[in-house]
Design a protein around this motif. Structure first.
Motif, short mmCIF file in Angstrom:
data_model
loop_
_atom_site.label_atom_id
_atom_site.label_comp_id
_atom_site.label_asym_id
_atom_site.label_seq_id
_atom_site.Cartn_x
_atom_site.Cartn_y
_atom_site.Cartn_z
N THR A 1 1.21 -107.84 18.51
CA THR A 1 0.14 -108.95 18.61
C THR A 1 -0.32 -109.12 17.17
OG1 THR A 1 -0.03 -108.35 20.74
CG2 THR A 1 -1.94 -109.70 19.70
N ILE A 2 -0.59 -110.44 16.71
CA ILE A 2 -1.21 -110.69 15.63
C ILE A 2 -2.23 -111.44 15.97
CG2 ILE A 2 -0.85 -111.91 13.42
CD1 ILE A 2 2.06 -111.36 13.69
N PHE A 3 -3.46 -111.09 15.38
CA PHE A 3 -4.60 -112.04 15.46
C PHE A 3 -5.13 -112.46 14.01
CE2 PHE A 3 -9.21 -112.51 15.92
CZ PHE A 3 -9.39 -113.54 16.74
N TYR A 4 -5.48 -113.87 13.91
CA TYR A 4 -5.84 -114.25 12.56
C TYR A 4 -7.11 -115.49 13.08
CZ TYR A 4 -6.25 -117.12 8.49
OH TYR A 4 -6.80 -117.69 7.37
N THR A 5 -8.15 -114.93 12.11
CA THR A 5 -9.34 -116.16 12.30
C THR A 5 -9.90 -116.33 10.64
OG1 THR A 5 -11.39 -116.37 13.10
CG2 THR A 5 -10.69 -114.24 12.65
N THR A 6 -10.43 -117.40 10.60
CA THR A 6 -10.95 -117.87 9.40
C THR A 6 -12.03 -117.04 9.27
OG1 THR A 6 -12.03 -119.63 10.46
CG2 THR A 6 -9.94 -120.16 9.18
N ALA A 7 -12.70 -116.43 9.92
CA ALA A 7 -13.89 -115.37 9.79
C ALA A 7 -13.66 -114.07 9.36
CB ALA A 7 -14.87 -115.29 11.16
N MET A 8 -12.28 -113.84 9.15
CA MET A 8 -12.06 -112.24 8.87
C MET A 8 -12.01 -112.34 7.28
SD MET A 8 -8.71 -111.11 10.79
CE MET A 8 -8.88 -110.72 12.46
N PRO A 9 -12.47 -111.13 6.61
CA PRO A 9 -12.46 -111.11 5.09
C PRO A 9 -10.92 -110.97 4.54
CG PRO A 9 -13.06 -109.03 6.18
CD PRO A 9 -12.89 -110.07 7.19
N ASN A 10 -10.99 -111.37 3.26
CA ASN A 10 -9.50 -111.25 2.70
C ASN A 10 -8.41 -112.20 3.33
OD1 ASN A 10 -10.88 -109.36 0.79
ND2 ASN A 10 -10.30 -107.86 1.97
N ASP A 11 -8.69 -112.84 4.00
CA ASP A 11 -7.76 -113.75 4.61
C ASP A 11 -6.28 -113.04 5.05
OD1 ASP A 11 -6.95 -116.48 5.28
OD2 ASP A 11 -5.54 -116.48 3.55
N ARG A 12 -6.93 -111.87 5.95
CA ARG A 12 -5.67 -111.17 6.37
C ARG A 12 -5.86 -111.03 7.86
NH1 ARG A 12 -5.56 -105.43 3.73
NH2 ARG A 12 -3.62 -105.82 2.77
N ALA A 13 -4.54 -111.02 8.39
CA ALA A 13 -4.64 -110.79 9.94
C ALA A 13 -4.66 -109.60 10.64
CB ALA A 13 -3.09 -111.41 10.58
N GLN A 14 -5.21 -109.09 11.73
CA GLN A 14 -4.85 -108.04 12.36
C GLN A 14 -3.67 -107.81 12.98
OE1 GLN A 14 -8.33 -108.02 15.16
NE2 GLN A 14 -9.79 -106.70 13.64
#
Length: 97
Positions: A4-17
Motif C-alpha cells: 500500500t502506498i499513501f501520498y498526500t500533499t501535506a507530507m514533508p519532503n514530497d515522500r509517500a508512505q
C-alpha cells in the motif's frame, strides 16, 4: 503479498508512505484519490484500477491522472491525496516436516 502506498500533499519532503513489500513485477493497482479545492468542493474517486505497473511507474501514472483532473478543475486544488494497493503474487510454499 500486499503493498500500500499513501501520498498526500501535506507530507514533508514530497515522500509517500509505503507499507508492505513492493512487488517485483508489474501488478494491477486499486487506487483511491481525494482532491479538495479552496472553495470547499471535494472530489473523491475510488476503485480505479490501473493497468499493470511497477512500483516506480505508479508515481508517474498518478501524477499524470491528478494533473489531468487538476486541469479540469482549474488547477486550484488545495489538498491532494491518493492511496494505491496491489494484492496478490505467489508466496513460497513451505515444506512440511
Amino acid at each position: 503479498m500486499t503493498c500500500t502506498i499513501f501520498y498526500t500533499t501535506a507530507m514533508p519532503n514530497d515522500r509517500a508512505q509505503v507499507s508492505g513489500t513492493a512487488p517485483r513485477k508489474p501488478m494491477r493497482w486499486a487506487v483511491e484519490y481525494l482532491i479538495k479545492t479552496p472553495d470547499g468542493r471535494t472530489l473523491v474517486e475510488s476503485t480505479k484500477t490501473i493497468q499493470r505497473a511497477t512500483f516506480e511507474e505508479l508515481r508517474a501514472i498518478m501524477d499524470h491522472i491528478i494533473g489531468a483532473i487538476g486541469d479540469e478543475a482549474g488547477n486550484i486544488a488545495s489538498f491532494v491525496s491518493w492511496r494505491a494497493t496491489a494484492r496478490g503474487g505467489r508466496s513460497k510454499r513451505r515444506a512440511r516436516r
